[in-house]
Design an enzyme around this catalytic site. Structure first.
Site, short mmCIF file in Angstrom:
data_model
loop_
_atom_site.label_atom_id
_atom_site.label_comp_id
_atom_site.label_asym_id
_atom_site.label_seq_id
_atom_site.Cartn_x
_atom_site.Cartn_y
_atom_site.Cartn_z
N CYS A 9 48.63 33.24 22.75
CA CYS A 9 48.03 33.01 24.14
C CYS A 9 46.95 31.98 24.19
O CYS A 9 45.77 32.49 23.06
CB CYS A 9 47.56 34.62 24.82
SG CYS A 9 46.35 34.06 26.14
N CYS A 12 43.46 33.54 24.70
CA CYS A 12 42.89 34.49 23.66
C CYS A 12 42.33 33.66 22.29
O CYS A 12 41.49 34.12 21.94
CB CYS A 12 44.02 35.31 22.90
SG CYS A 12 44.34 36.83 24.42
N ASP A 35 37.22 23.34 32.34
CA ASP A 35 38.56 22.80 32.44
C ASP A 35 38.73 21.43 31.81
O ASP A 35 38.13 20.67 32.08
CB ASP A 35 39.05 23.23 33.89
CG ASP A 35 40.67 23.17 33.93
OD1 ASP A 35 41.02 24.03 34.42
OD2 ASP A 35 41.29 22.20 33.73
N HIS A 51 42.81 40.55 27.04
CA HIS A 51 44.12 39.78 27.73
C HIS A 51 44.84 40.66 28.61
O HIS A 51 45.07 41.89 28.51
CB HIS A 51 45.01 39.63 26.49
CG HIS A 51 46.35 38.86 27.00
ND1 HIS A 51 46.42 37.46 26.89
CD2 HIS A 51 47.31 39.31 27.61
CE1 HIS A 51 47.72 37.09 27.55
NE2 HIS A 51 48.47 38.38 27.87
N ASN A 90 44.98 31.55 40.47
CA ASN A 90 46.39 31.17 40.68
C ASN A 90 47.25 32.12 40.34
O ASN A 90 47.03 32.65 39.11
CB ASN A 90 46.78 29.86 40.24
CG ASN A 90 46.23 28.67 40.74
OD1 ASN A 90 45.96 28.56 41.75
ND2 ASN A 90 45.79 27.50 39.94
N GLY A 96 51.04 27.89 41.01
CA GLY A 96 50.54 26.88 39.88
C GLY A 96 49.98 27.56 38.50
O GLY A 96 49.28 26.77 37.89
N THR A 98 49.89 28.54 34.99
CA THR A 98 50.44 28.11 34.01
C THR A 98 50.02 28.65 32.55
O THR A 98 50.75 28.68 31.63
CB THR A 98 50.13 26.51 33.71
OG1 THR A 98 48.76 26.47 33.52
CG2 THR A 98 50.83 25.90 34.83
N HIS A 103 42.43 34.06 34.83
CA HIS A 103 41.03 33.24 34.50
C HIS A 103 40.80 32.93 36.28
O HIS A 103 41.77 32.81 36.98
CB HIS A 103 41.46 32.03 33.88
CG HIS A 103 42.82 31.56 34.40
ND1 HIS A 103 44.00 31.72 34.15
CD2 HIS A 103 43.08 30.24 34.95
CE1 HIS A 103 44.93 31.06 34.36
NE2 HIS A 103 44.36 30.31 35.01
#
Ligand code: AMP
Ligand code: ZN
Length: 117
Positions: A9, A12, A35, A51, A90, A96, A98, A103
């Protein structure tokens, strides 16, 4: 196990500082970082250190940490001096998503259309 760090991840790895990120705030339970592909003058991601695959699963498993994420979104907006901003979660690839670590996108610094695309 839910909440445990996942080796594959990306977020993570950012929590563990194994992948670099421009961190703007950190608390015992959350990290906020810029971002890499910003969609607004302010585009910060607020993530729980634990997580969970998406925001709803985080809220179901650890609601107090979901609340921490929302509090931190406001703290980011305050730090960036945003009067108005948008929080986006999202959820699902069709929307969207991904990265499969919960988050919040905190977006601001420009006019934001409603409804979003
Ligand atoms: P989502 O598409 O909602 O799952 O959001 C994932 C976000 O993570 C996207 O806006 C990406 O631009 C962002 N992202 C991907 N890799 C990184 C990275 N290494 N550092 C910061 N943001 C990233
Ligand atoms: Zn993760």
């Amino acid at each position: 196990m839910a909440g445990e760090p996942q080796e594959d991840c990306l977020f993570c790895k950012i929590v563990a500082k194994h992948v670099p990120a421009t961190i703007v705030r950190e608390t015992d339970t959350t990290v906020a970082f810029r971002d890499i592909n910003p969609q607004a003058p302010t585009h910060v991601l607020v993530i729980p250190k634990v997580h969970h695959a998406d925001a709803a699963r985080l809220a179901a498993a650890e609601p107090e940490i979901a609340a921490d994420v929302l509090r931190e979104a406001q703290a980011v907006a305050d730090a960036e001096e945003l009067d108005s901003y948008r929080i986006v979660f999202n959820t699902g690839s069709g929307a969207g998503q991904t990265v499969w670590h919960a988050h919040a996108h905190v977006l601001g610094g420009r006019g934001l259309q409603w409804p979003p695309g």
